[in-house]
Design an enzyme around this catalytic site. Structure first.
Site, PDB file in Angstrom:
ATOM      1  CD  GLU A 151       5.693   1.730  -8.863  1.00  9.79           C
ATOM      2  OE1 GLU A 151       4.614   1.675  -8.197  1.00  9.79           O
ATOM      3  OE2 GLU A 151       6.388   0.950  -9.012  1.00  9.79           O
ATOM      4  CG  ASN A 154       2.172   3.293  -5.788  1.00  5.51           C
ATOM      5  OD1 ASN A 154       2.461   4.177  -6.478  1.00  5.51           O
ATOM      6  ND2 ASN A 154       2.824   2.113  -6.120  1.00  5.51           N
ATOM      7  CE  LYS A 161      13.848   8.245  -3.425  1.00  6.57           C
ATOM      8  NZ  LYS A 161      15.243   8.750  -3.379  1.00  6.57           N
ATOM      9  N   GLY A 195       0.690  -1.205   0.036  1.00  4.47           N
ATOM     10  CA  GLY A 195       0.027   0.131  -0.069  1.00  4.47           C
ATOM     11  C   GLY A 195       0.745   1.394   0.024  1.00  4.47           C
ATOM     12  N   GLY A 198      -7.777  -5.333 -21.519  1.00  4.31           N
ATOM     13  CA  GLY A 198      -6.625  -5.984 -21.467  1.00  4.31           C
ATOM     14  C   GLY A 198      -5.945  -6.138 -20.277  1.00  4.31           C
ATOM     15  CG  HIS A 247       2.863  -2.181 -15.172  1.00  2.00           C
ATOM     16  ND1 HIS A 247       2.690  -3.374 -14.877  1.00  2.00           N
ATOM     17  CD2 HIS A 247       4.026  -2.412 -16.072  1.00  2.00           C
ATOM     18  CE1 HIS A 247       3.454  -4.102 -15.483  1.00  2.00           C
ATOM     19  NE2 HIS A 247       4.529  -3.564 -16.102  1.00  2.00           N
ATOM     20  CG  MET A 250      -1.083  -8.267  -6.061  1.00  2.00           C
ATOM     21  SD  MET A 250      -0.167  -7.525  -7.341  1.00  2.00           S
ATOM     22  CE  MET A 250       0.725  -8.918  -8.025  1.00  2.00           C
ATOM     23  NE  ARG A 251      -9.858 -10.356  -7.964  1.00  4.35           N
ATOM     24  CZ  ARG A 251     -10.388 -11.703  -8.121  1.00  4.35           C
ATOM     25  NH1 ARG A 251      -9.677 -12.466  -7.377  1.00  4.35           N
ATOM     26  NH2 ARG A 251     -11.343 -12.115  -8.734  1.00  4.35           N
TER      27      ARG A 251
HETATM   28  C1  GRF Z   1       3.937  -1.261  -7.242  1.00  4.64           C
HETATM   29  O1  GRF Z   1       5.168  -1.741  -7.902  1.00  4.64           O
HETATM   30  C2  GRF Z   1       2.957  -1.016  -8.589  1.00  4.64           C
HETATM   31  O2  GRF Z   1       3.807  -0.634  -9.581  1.00  4.64           O
HETATM   32  C3  GRF Z   1       2.543  -2.543  -8.853  1.00  4.64           C
HETATM   33  O3  GRF Z   1       2.287  -2.999  -7.679  1.00  4.64           O
HETATM   34  C4  GRF Z   1       3.139  -2.374  -6.681  1.00  4.64           C
HETATM   35  C5  GRF Z   1       2.506  -2.116  -5.409  1.00  4.64           C
HETATM   36  O4  GRF Z   1       3.123  -1.409  -4.374  1.00  4.64           O
HETATM   37  N1  GRF Z   1       1.321  -2.488  -9.354  1.00  4.64           N
HETATM   38  P1  GRF Z   1       2.654  -0.769  -3.277  1.00  4.64           P
HETATM   39  O5  GRF Z   1       1.496  -1.876  -2.558  1.00  4.64           O
HETATM   40  O6  GRF Z   1       1.796   0.333  -3.638  1.00  4.64           O
HETATM   41  O7  GRF Z   1       3.503  -0.478  -2.151  1.00  4.64           O
END
Ligand code: GRF
Length: 200
Positions: A173, A14, A171, A12, A142, A108, A89-90
């Site tokens: 992201e 992000n 960082k 978490g 997709g 991503h 993750m889905r």
């Molecule tokens: C990140 O690397 C994001 O790009 C990918 O999953 C990871 C999630 O990290 N989709 P967090 O849970 O936000 O720390």
């Protein structure tokens, strides 16, 4: 004020970056709901600690669309305008994508269309690229294929490991996800075919 819905499955970080920017007034929106499909996701604990509205909606053993119907119902109940996948993750079903057309973002950890799918940082290292990075894109039906809203590049160093490269990308992201959310909320993104272009 627009409502954000956050979907996560793990750490978490992000989500945390987005939540801090919302709290600081840098994102003109409210986090109306945080959903996790994993009960022990640290991101879910963090959202609870921040006093946000959270829902644990277990996915185990459920058919993809049946699960997505539950999540969509929860998001609609909270009048979510923009859905942000933050380490969820889905893969979303067409039902989910059609319920929020052009209103779902994903982050991503690679410069799409390079290295879609799982283990993007490992793919980049093995691919021998000199730069990688991250991409915020609109989710279509997709996997990691939708229109690109923001990207940031980082160098890949010769002594990088998956961990060091991932940290450098992460960082960026945290920076570009909030920027992309602002662009979307301000209506500054227009879709032209496969491209997301500036609506200014
Ligand atoms: C990140 O690397 C994001 O790009 C990918 O999953 C990871 C999630 O990290 N989709 P967090 O849970 O936000 O720390």
């Amino acid at each position: 004020m627009k409502n954000l819905g956050i979907l996560l499955s793990g750490r978490g970080s992000n989500f945390e970056a987005i939540a801090r920017n919302v709290a600081a007034g840098g994102i003109p929106a409210k986090i109306a709901l945080v959903v996790s499909n994993r009960e022990n996701a640290p991101g879910l604990d963090l959202a609870r600690a921040m006093g946000l509205n959270t829902r644990f909606i277990p996915s185990q053993g459920k058919d993809r669309e049946a699960y997505d119907r539950e999540v969509v119902a929860a998001l609609k109940e909270c009048r979510v305008d923009l859905v942000c996948l933050a380490g969820f993750m889905r893969v979303l079903s067409p039902y989910f994508v059609r319920a929020f057309p052009g209103r779902i973002l994903n982050i991503h950890p690679a410069l799409l269309p390079a290295f879609p799918g799982l283990d993007a940082q490992k793919q980049a290292l093995e691919g021998g690229v000199k730069f990688s990075g991250c991409t915020v894109h609109i989710v279509d039906e997709g996997v990691d294929t939708g229109p690109i809203v923001c990207q940031a590049a980082v160098p890949v160093l010769e002594n990088d490991t998956v961990e060091t490269l991932s940290a450098r990308i992460l960082k960026e992201e945290h920076r570009i996800y909030s920027a992309a959310i602002c662009l979307m909320l301000e209506g500054r993104v227009r879709i032209e075919g496969r491209r997301a272009v500036s609506a200014d």
